[in-house]
Design an enzyme around this catalytic site. Sequence first.
Site, mmCIF file in Angstrom:
data_model
loop_
_atom_site.group_PDB
_atom_site.id
_atom_site.type_symbol
_atom_site.label_atom_id
_atom_site.label_comp_id
_atom_site.label_asym_id
_atom_site.label_seq_id
_atom_site.Cartn_x
_atom_site.Cartn_y
_atom_site.Cartn_z
ATOM 1 N N THR A 166 0.843 -1.204 0.000
ATOM 2 C CA THR A 166 0.000 0.000 0.000
ATOM 3 C C THR A 166 0.874 1.249 0.000
ATOM 4 O OG1 THR A 166 -1.770 -1.106 1.154
ATOM 5 C CG2 THR A 166 -1.585 1.254 1.535
ATOM 6 N N GLY A 202 -4.702 -5.180 7.376
ATOM 7 C CA GLY A 202 -5.787 -4.233 7.582
ATOM 8 C C GLY A 202 -6.792 -4.595 8.656
ATOM 9 N N THR A 218 0.002 1.076 6.710
ATOM 10 C CA THR A 218 0.121 -0.081 5.817
ATOM 11 C C THR A 218 0.310 -1.316 6.683
ATOM 12 O OG1 THR A 218 1.436 -1.193 4.140
ATOM 13 C CG2 THR A 218 2.605 0.383 5.514
ATOM 14 N N GLY A 219 -0.307 -2.418 6.303
ATOM 15 C CA GLY A 219 -0.155 -3.632 7.085
ATOM 16 C C GLY A 219 -1.392 -4.491 6.993
ATOM 17 N N ARG A 255 -13.881 -8.293 0.330
ATOM 18 C CA ARG A 255 -13.121 -7.867 1.502
ATOM 19 C C ARG A 255 -12.602 -6.425 1.345
ATOM 20 N NH1 ARG A 255 -7.640 -5.974 2.542
ATOM 21 N NH2 ARG A 255 -7.130 -6.550 4.668
ATOM 22 N N GLY A 303 -10.123 -3.598 3.430
ATOM 23 C CA GLY A 303 -9.176 -3.454 4.543
ATOM 24 C C GLY A 303 -9.289 -2.103 5.216
ATOM 25 N N ASP A 304 -8.213 -1.710 5.847
ATOM 26 C CA ASP A 304 -8.207 -0.462 6.626
ATOM 27 C C ASP A 304 -7.994 0.789 5.772
ATOM 28 O OD1 ASP A 304 -5.579 -1.549 6.088
ATOM 29 O OD2 ASP A 304 -4.785 0.071 7.330
HETATM 30 N N1 ASP Z 1 -3.490 -2.363 4.673
HETATM 31 C C1 ASP Z 1 -3.808 -2.951 3.409
HETATM 32 C C2 ASP Z 1 -5.050 -3.786 3.530
HETATM 33 O O1 ASP Z 1 -5.191 -4.488 4.517
HETATM 34 C C3 ASP Z 1 -2.721 -3.785 2.851
HETATM 35 C C4 ASP Z 1 -1.371 -3.099 2.736
HETATM 36 O O2 ASP Z 1 -0.995 -2.289 3.594
HETATM 37 O O3 ASP Z 1 -0.646 -3.379 1.774
HETATM 38 O O4 ASP Z 1 -5.847 -3.786 2.636
#
Ligand code: ASP
Length: 344
Positions: A208, A262, A259-260, A236, A238-239
């Site tokens: 991300t 989510g 980022t992480g 789905r 994410g965050d």
């Molecule tokens: N945070 C993002 C998600 O969960 C993924 C990412 O950080 O690459 O969709």
Amino acid sequence: MKKLYLSVLLTAAAFGSITPAHADDHNGDYAMAIHGGAGTITRANLTAEQEQAYKDKLTEALEAGRKVLKEGGDSTTAVIAAIQVMEASPLFNSGKGAVYTWNGEHELDASLMEGLNQNAGAVAGVKTVKSPIELARKVMEESVHVMLSGEGAEQFSRQQGLEQLDNSYFNTEHRYQQLQKAKETINKSEQAEQQAWEYLDLDYKYGTVGAVAVDKNGLLSAGTSTGGMTAKRYGRIGDSPIIGAGTWADNESCAVSATGHGEYFIRFHVAADICSRVKHQGLSVSEAGDEVIHGVLEQAGGTGGVIIIDADGNIAMPFNTEGMYRGYFKGQGKAEIAIYNEDE
Ligand code: ASP
């Protein structure tokens, strides 16, 4: 409508009846931090050429943001300029390099928030919008809503005249191979699907992208754009498009992009929690970031990182993975880029 409200607010602020927090005593300095994802990013995983390509692209993104800020542009415009450089690059999991869903498509999420009055815009699950972060701005400024999703968001994008392309524009070979590997792992797993997903999390890099900035007027802004997680299904989300989880900005505390994994960032409201600690406990951005990323998130089993900036241009970039593509500059200072854990 929101645009009108903002301009009334800004006019009022100019005449002294409403003062944006920090604007009066702001020293005119601008600054920005960006990330291009966190995860299993080690020296062993990247060739020298790949490492250089990431560094060059991160520098290009920072310089695109700096150009806006230097010329007196606002932090939102700068955040978008930096993110669009990364959205257009196949290196990151956003825009062109977005990961594949289980069904072999791409579904993109993005969000944007301004610290002056906590105006925000977000989009989720869009398939044909070239720059999701640009659409998030349109949602913020040209609609009465904060978050639009799927086909409705694409219809709004068409109405706003934004560039749209076939979903195959987002195809890249390396992301396709990642999908095959992910499916193999999940299909082979004797564990329940949920646990297989947790296992995948350890192995797959997030990618991300995000940016946070303070402009010459002391106004904060944060933005995040993503393709989500490889092999995601069932719609789905994410965050990244969720205000408070993956993106947050409040001029009285800080601006954050995450980022992480989510699901954890949503459950623990990571971006907003960091700024609440700055606002209500008087912590610095690095103290608050460490408490949440190395405390709350880590204890829950969540992985990832954030970039944080306050109105004085203080920056922190904590993460609990092996690496996070990241960089920052302050005013006319050098653009600093880092990738691995041991980099400062
Ligand atoms: N945070 C993002 C998600 O969960 C993924 C990412 O950080 O690459 O969709």
